[in-house]
Motif scaffolding. Structure first.
Motif, PDB file in Angstrom:
ATOM      1  N   ARG A   1       0.840  -1.188   0.000  1.00 38.22           N
ATOM      2  CA  ARG A   1       0.000   0.000   0.000  1.00 38.22           C
ATOM      3  C   ARG A   1       0.880   1.245   0.000  1.00 38.22           C
ATOM      4  O   ARG A   1       2.059   1.195   0.361  1.00 38.22           O
ATOM      5  CB  ARG A   1      -0.906  -0.001   1.233  1.00 38.22           C
ATOM      6  CG  ARG A   1      -1.888  -1.168   1.260  1.00 38.22           C
ATOM      7  CD  ARG A   1      -2.664  -1.209   2.544  1.00 38.22           C
ATOM      8  NE  ARG A   1      -3.573  -2.342   2.568  1.00 38.22           N
ATOM      9  CZ  ARG A   1      -4.283  -2.705   3.634  1.00 38.22           C
ATOM     10  NH1 ARG A   1      -4.168  -2.026   4.760  1.00 38.22           N
ATOM     11  NH2 ARG A   1      -5.090  -3.747   3.566  1.00 38.22           N
ATOM     12  N   PRO A   2       0.331   2.413  -0.380  1.00 37.76           N
ATOM     13  CA  PRO A   2       1.136   3.641  -0.371  1.00 37.76           C
ATOM     14  C   PRO A   2       1.647   3.958   1.035  1.00 37.76           C
ATOM     15  O   PRO A   2       0.863   4.034   1.984  1.00 37.76           O
ATOM     16  CB  PRO A   2       0.146   4.703  -0.860  1.00 37.76           C
ATOM     17  CG  PRO A   2      -0.895   3.951  -1.617  1.00 37.76           C
ATOM     18  CD  PRO A   2      -1.022   2.630  -0.927  1.00 37.76           C
ATOM     19  N   MET A   3       2.937   4.125   1.181  1.00 37.62           N
ATOM     20  CA  MET A   3       3.547   4.384   2.478  1.00 37.62           C
ATOM     21  C   MET A   3       3.004   5.661   3.117  1.00 37.62           C
ATOM     22  O   MET A   3       2.908   5.781   4.342  1.00 37.62           O
ATOM     23  CB  MET A   3       5.068   4.487   2.323  1.00 37.62           C
ATOM     24  CG  MET A   3       5.811   4.670   3.636  1.00 37.62           C
ATOM     25  SD  MET A   3       7.533   5.137   3.408  1.00 37.62           S
ATOM     26  CE  MET A   3       8.178   3.717   2.548  1.00 37.62           C
ATOM     27  N   GLU A   4       2.626   6.644   2.297  1.00 32.35           N
ATOM     28  CA  GLU A   4       2.220   7.953   2.797  1.00 32.35           C
ATOM     29  C   GLU A   4       1.039   7.881   3.760  1.00 32.35           C
ATOM     30  O   GLU A   4       0.829   8.800   4.559  1.00 32.35           O
ATOM     31  CB  GLU A   4       1.873   8.877   1.627  1.00 32.35           C
ATOM     32  CG  GLU A   4       3.061   9.298   0.775  1.00 32.35           C
ATOM     33  CD  GLU A   4       3.594   8.167  -0.109  1.00 32.35           C
ATOM     34  OE1 GLU A   4       2.832   7.182  -0.325  1.00 32.35           O
ATOM     35  OE2 GLU A   4       4.748   8.260  -0.568  1.00 32.35           O
ATOM     36  N   LYS A   5       0.266   6.809   3.706  1.00 30.76           N
ATOM     37  CA  LYS A   5      -0.900   6.676   4.575  1.00 30.76           C
ATOM     38  C   LYS A   5      -0.541   6.228   5.989  1.00 30.76           C
ATOM     39  O   LYS A   5      -1.411   6.186   6.859  1.00 30.76           O
ATOM     40  CB  LYS A   5      -1.895   5.675   3.974  1.00 30.76           C
ATOM     41  CG  LYS A   5      -2.501   6.120   2.643  1.00 30.76           C
ATOM     42  CD  LYS A   5      -3.505   5.091   2.143  1.00 30.76           C
ATOM     43  CE  LYS A   5      -4.153   5.554   0.845  1.00 30.76           C
ATOM     44  NZ  LYS A   5      -5.165   4.572   0.354  1.00 30.76           N
TER      45      LYS A   5
ATOM     46  N   ASP B   1      10.139   1.677   5.357  1.00 34.67           N
ATOM     47  CA  ASP B   1      10.183   0.588   4.371  1.00 34.67           C
ATOM     48  C   ASP B   1      10.035  -0.765   5.071  1.00 34.67           C
ATOM     49  O   ASP B   1       9.307  -1.647   4.596  1.00 34.67           O
ATOM     50  CB  ASP B   1      11.495   0.627   3.585  1.00 34.67           C
ATOM     51  CG  ASP B   1      11.543   1.759   2.561  1.00 34.67           C
ATOM     52  OD1 ASP B   1      10.475   2.245   2.161  1.00 34.67           O
ATOM     53  OD2 ASP B   1      12.662   2.146   2.168  1.00 34.67           O
TER      54      ASP B   1
END
Length: 222
Positions: free
Chosen positions: A142-146, A163
């Protein structure tokens, strides 16, 4: 294999060769378990050559096969985060030793003669461990930004930690966690609301993965 490499290499494995773990590896694991129990006030126990716990309906539904060895994650009630943190520490060590693993929150057949639960303790979960038929596969990312917050530019060590956190196993891959960089060297870790539960235990797993990659010398937990 280093711990950092183990973070990347470790995937959930549900099917195992019915092969005993060598005595030398059992000794190393038990030494690490003793350290984790001492540091965390836990009662984790390694059970070997015991196939009965994984013959019940729920674990069969989970498609587990050939499991003969597991970690009984026994600990005081309310110690969910510690169970996750120290369990992942043992899991990653096992990966460096050539073993595979899988966190199991499903109901397993209790074998009270193979591990001990003292007053005030409970069996939080088990972790299947042994020689996998495969090495498993990585879940879609999933997008790390979340999953993080920072007030400025992300330091390299924080990105490495994130990561690794994104690779942490969580119940039904729910990833109900958030990490926030509060200042140059302080990180807050929070469990988000989860309908299925296990979020606090998952947070402990995430925190250990983050530490391995970020380096404990670079930050402290709030």
């Amino acid at each position: 294999m280093t711990l950092q490499e183990a973070v990347v290499a470790r995937h959930s494995v549900r099917q195992y060769h019915e092969k005993s773990i060598e005595a030398e590896i059992i000794k190393i694991l038990n030494e690490e378990i003793a350290l984790c129990n001492q540091e965390g006030g836990l009662h984790i126990q390694l059970v070997t050559d015991e196939p009965q716990a994984f013959t019940g309906g729920m674990v069969k539904y989970g498609n587990f096969k050939g499991v003969r060895n597991y970690l009984a994650m026994v600990a005081p009630k309310g110690a969910d985060e510690k169970v996750g943190y120290y369990g992942e520490r043992i899991v990653l060590l096992a990966q460096t030793l050539g073993l595979n693993s899988c966190w199991v929150g499903l109901s397993v057949g209790k074998q009270p003669d193979r591990y001990t639960i003292a007053a005030g303790e409970k069996l939080h979960c088990v972790i299947a461990i042994g020689y996998g038929v495969t090495q498993g596969v990585q879940h879609p990312m999933r997008p790390m930004e979340k999953f993080y917050r920072t007030k400025g530019e992300m330091p390299d060590w924080f990105r490495r930690g994130m990561d690794a956190a994104m690779l942490a196993p969580t119940a039904v891959h729910q990833q109900k966690f958030e990490l926030e960089l509060l200042d140059d060297h302080t990180v807050a870790a929070r469990a988000r609301f989860s309908l299925v539960g296990w979020a606090k235990l998952d947070l402990g797993i995430v925190k250990y993965n983050f530490e391995v990659a970020a380096g404990k010398e670079n930050f402290c937990w709030q």
